[in-house]
Design a protein around this motif. Structure first.
Motif, PDB file in Angstrom:
ATOM      1  N   CYS A 117       1.113  -1.129  -0.256  1.00  0.00           N
ATOM      2  CA  CYS A 117      -0.012   0.191  -0.291  1.00  0.00           C
ATOM      3  C   CYS A 117       0.483   1.190   0.193  1.00  0.00           C
ATOM      4  O   CYS A 117       1.195   2.168   1.316  1.00  0.00           O
ATOM      5  CB  CYS A 117      -1.229  -0.151   1.270  1.00  0.00           C
ATOM      6  N   ALA A 118       1.499   1.482  -1.410  1.00  0.00           N
ATOM      7  CA  ALA A 118       1.805   3.048  -0.897  1.00  0.00           C
ATOM      8  C   ALA A 118       1.675   4.028  -1.200  1.00  0.00           C
ATOM      9  O   ALA A 118       0.481   4.372  -1.985  1.00  0.00           O
ATOM     10  CB  ALA A 118       3.057   2.346  -2.845  1.00  0.00           C
ATOM     11  N   GLY A 119       2.152   5.492  -0.244  1.00  0.00           N
ATOM     12  CA  GLY A 119       1.306   6.297  -0.307  1.00  0.00           C
ATOM     13  C   GLY A 119       0.438   6.081   0.207  1.00  0.00           C
ATOM     14  O   GLY A 119      -0.465   7.415   0.322  1.00  0.00           O
ATOM     15  N   CYS A 120       0.291   5.461   1.186  1.00  0.00           N
ATOM     16  CA  CYS A 120      -0.821   5.168   1.815  1.00  0.00           C
ATOM     17  C   CYS A 120      -0.697   6.131   3.724  1.00  0.00           C
ATOM     18  O   CYS A 120       0.271   6.296   4.561  1.00  0.00           O
ATOM     19  CB  CYS A 120      -1.254   3.804   2.436  1.00  0.00           C
ATOM     20  N   VAL A 121      -1.948   5.976   4.302  1.00  0.00           N
ATOM     21  CA  VAL A 121      -1.924   7.374   5.422  1.00  0.00           C
ATOM     22  C   VAL A 121      -2.351   6.095   6.333  1.00  0.00           C
ATOM     23  O   VAL A 121      -2.598   5.425   7.222  1.00  0.00           O
ATOM     24  CB  VAL A 121      -3.144   8.782   5.425  1.00  0.00           C
ATOM     25  N   ILE A 122      -1.187   6.212   6.885  1.00  0.00           N
ATOM     26  CA  ILE A 122      -0.972   5.182   9.106  1.00  0.00           C
ATOM     27  C   ILE A 122      -1.337   6.218   9.930  1.00  0.00           C
ATOM     28  O   ILE A 122      -0.715   7.671   9.772  1.00  0.00           O
ATOM     29  CB  ILE A 122       0.243   4.505   9.410  1.00  0.00           C
ATOM     30  N   GLU A 123      -1.933   6.069  10.570  1.00  0.00           N
ATOM     31  CA  GLU A 123      -2.544   6.296  11.182  1.00  0.00           C
ATOM     32  C   GLU A 123      -2.388   5.859  13.170  1.00  0.00           C
ATOM     33  O   GLU A 123      -2.819   4.365  12.789  1.00  0.00           O
ATOM     34  CB  GLU A 123      -4.152   7.143  12.110  1.00  0.00           C
ATOM     35  N   VAL A 124      -1.850   6.213  13.907  1.00  0.00           N
ATOM     36  CA  VAL A 124      -1.141   5.514  15.588  1.00  0.00           C
ATOM     37  C   VAL A 124      -1.522   5.441  16.508  1.00  0.00           C
ATOM     38  O   VAL A 124      -1.537   7.251  16.588  1.00  0.00           O
ATOM     39  CB  VAL A 124       0.229   5.317  15.435  1.00  0.00           C
ATOM     40  N   LEU A 146       5.856   4.468   2.159  1.00  0.00           N
ATOM     41  CA  LEU A 146       7.112   3.928   1.098  1.00  0.00           C
ATOM     42  C   LEU A 146       6.492   3.462   0.156  1.00  0.00           C
ATOM     43  O   LEU A 146       5.432   2.727   0.453  1.00  0.00           O
ATOM     44  CB  LEU A 146       8.072   3.421   2.027  1.00  0.00           C
ATOM     45  N   SER A 147       6.910   3.498  -0.969  1.00  0.00           N
ATOM     46  CA  SER A 147       7.184   2.651  -1.896  1.00  0.00           C
ATOM     47  C   SER A 147       6.184   1.160  -1.857  1.00  0.00           C
ATOM     48  O   SER A 147       5.617   0.379  -2.611  1.00  0.00           O
ATOM     49  CB  SER A 147       7.553   2.991  -3.485  1.00  0.00           C
ATOM     50  N   ASN A 148       7.515   0.825  -0.891  1.00  0.00           N
ATOM     51  CA  ASN A 148       7.089  -0.541  -0.300  1.00  0.00           C
ATOM     52  C   ASN A 148       6.319  -1.051   0.659  1.00  0.00           C
ATOM     53  O   ASN A 148       5.941  -2.140   0.851  1.00  0.00           O
ATOM     54  CB  ASN A 148       8.461  -1.373  -0.131  1.00  0.00           C
ATOM     55  N   GLY A 149       5.229  -0.230   1.049  1.00  0.00           N
ATOM     56  CA  GLY A 149       4.386  -0.645   1.470  1.00  0.00           C
ATOM     57  C   GLY A 149       5.047  -0.437   3.535  1.00  0.00           C
ATOM     58  O   GLY A 149       4.327  -0.566   4.941  1.00  0.00           O
ATOM     59  N   PRO A 190      16.145   2.478  15.417  1.00  0.00           N
ATOM     60  CA  PRO A 190      17.202   3.058  14.040  1.00  0.00           C
ATOM     61  C   PRO A 190      16.233   5.136  14.043  1.00  0.00           C
ATOM     62  O   PRO A 190      15.081   4.880  13.694  1.00  0.00           O
ATOM     63  CB  PRO A 190      17.379   2.569  12.795  1.00  0.00           C
ATOM     64  N   SER A 191      17.020   6.155  13.905  1.00  0.00           N
ATOM     65  CA  SER A 191      15.701   6.921  13.618  1.00  0.00           C
ATOM     66  C   SER A 191      15.120   7.030  12.134  1.00  0.00           C
ATOM     67  O   SER A 191      15.615   6.651  11.259  1.00  0.00           O
ATOM     68  CB  SER A 191      17.104   8.387  14.086  1.00  0.00           C
ATOM     69  N   PRO A 192      14.262   7.532  12.103  1.00  0.00           N
ATOM     70  CA  PRO A 192      13.019   6.850  10.516  1.00  0.00           C
ATOM     71  C   PRO A 192      13.793   8.360   9.597  1.00  0.00           C
ATOM     72  O   PRO A 192      14.151   9.076   9.871  1.00  0.00           O
ATOM     73  CB  PRO A 192      11.981   6.938  10.934  1.00  0.00           C
ATOM     74  N   SER A 193      14.071   8.131   8.394  1.00  0.00           N
ATOM     75  CA  SER A 193      14.164   9.025   7.529  1.00  0.00           C
ATOM     76  C   SER A 193      12.795   9.424   7.540  1.00  0.00           C
ATOM     77  O   SER A 193      11.969   9.048   7.603  1.00  0.00           O
ATOM     78  CB  SER A 193      14.651   8.119   6.138  1.00  0.00           C
ATOM     79  N   PRO A 194      12.978  10.864   7.214  1.00  0.00           N
ATOM     80  CA  PRO A 194      11.348  11.893   7.234  1.00  0.00           C
ATOM     81  C   PRO A 194      10.629  11.163   6.018  1.00  0.00           C
ATOM     82  O   PRO A 194      10.958  10.403   5.141  1.00  0.00           O
ATOM     83  CB  PRO A 194      12.291  13.048   6.687  1.00  0.00           C
ATOM     84  N   ALA A 195       8.926  11.796   6.607  1.00  0.00           N
ATOM     85  CA  ALA A 195       7.804  10.788   5.680  1.00  0.00           C
ATOM     86  C   ALA A 195       7.502  12.312   4.962  1.00  0.00           C
ATOM     87  O   ALA A 195       7.173  12.778   6.247  1.00  0.00           O
ATOM     88  CB  ALA A 195       7.524   9.596   5.989  1.00  0.00           C
ATOM     89  N   PRO A 196       6.780  11.936   3.913  1.00  0.00           N
ATOM     90  CA  PRO A 196       5.275  12.851   4.047  1.00  0.00           C
ATOM     91  C   PRO A 196       5.276  12.554   4.891  1.00  0.00           C
ATOM     92  O   PRO A 196       3.992  12.003   4.889  1.00  0.00           O
ATOM     93  CB  PRO A 196       5.140  12.445   2.164  1.00  0.00           C
TER      94      PRO A 196
END
Length: 217
Positions: A117-124, A146-149, A190-196
């Motif tokens: 599910c690429a570019g999908c919105v995750i809410e935690v 990300l593109s790999n979900g 690990p610190s994550p890379s920035p995501a949109p």
């Protein structure tokens, strides 16, 4: 279709917090001219979006089911109810939280066919922890996959042992049920890379008016 439920408190209902169900119309045998061999006609509902709600303390009583029937508790918060194997919201699968560190929540999301599910919105959310799946009581934050979900959402201030859950919403606005709960660990990851940042929810079409059905327990 195309309903939006956002920024609400949905709590302490006898039945599900939110029930999204494909419609059903009952006919006498042969009454439906389009389907004379059957007495049921099913309508499909998709593109129903839930964003940043507080959902907790709800039950598993199903008023659409036979008397005395109760569903499994995995559906208390959000229930996508299928008919004849056809699930609403395009059968959007729950996301999977693979790890919840003290500083980041990692996981993956797929579409119904099993692809990412690429570019999908995750809410935690912080879960109310009355079941193994949700409910999502306190919104923590959101990110996009990300593109790999995969996703990685930075968090802070959540003590070890805090139970969290999540939902995923695809680019068409189909929201899943709550993910299986995971406890926050004491160690940092690990610190994550920035995501949109997640995009705002799509507006309901202006040529139609949708009113929610509110049932009080």
């Amino acid at each position: 279709d195309h309903n939006l439920i956002a920024n609400n408190i949905i709590a302490n209902n006898k039945g599900y917090g939110v029930l999204i169900s494909n419609g059903r119309t009952e006919y006498a045998k042969g009454e439906d001219p389009n389907n004379p061999a059957d007495d049921l006609e099913f309508g499909k509902t998709d593109y129903n979006t839930l964003r940043q709600n507080s959902i907790y303390g709800n039950g598993d009583w199903d008023y659409l089911a036979p008397s005395g029937f109760t569903d499994t508790s995995v559906h208390k918060g959000i229930r996508l109810k299928e008919h004849d194997g056809d699930e609403p919201n395009l059968g959007m699968p729950r996301p999977t939280i693979t790890k919840a560190y003290s500083n980041v929540v990692n996981g993956t999301a797929t579409v119904a066919g099993g692809g990412p599910c690429a570019g999908c919105v995750i809410e935690v959310f912080v879960a109310d922890a009355t079941t193994d799946y949700g409910e999502g009581q306190t919104f923590i934050g959101g990110t996009t996959t990300l593109s790999n979900g995969s996703f990685a959402l930075p968090i802070s201030g959540r003590p070890a042992g805090t139970i969290i859950t999540a939902t995923v919403t695809d680019s068409n606005g189909n929201t899943s049920e709550f993910a299986r709960n995971v406890a926050v660990e004491a160690t940092a990851g690990p610190s994550p890379s920035p995501a949109p940042s997640p995009p705002p929810p799509k507006p309901v079409p202006t040529d139609k008016l949708y009113l929610p059905l509110i049932r009080r327990s």
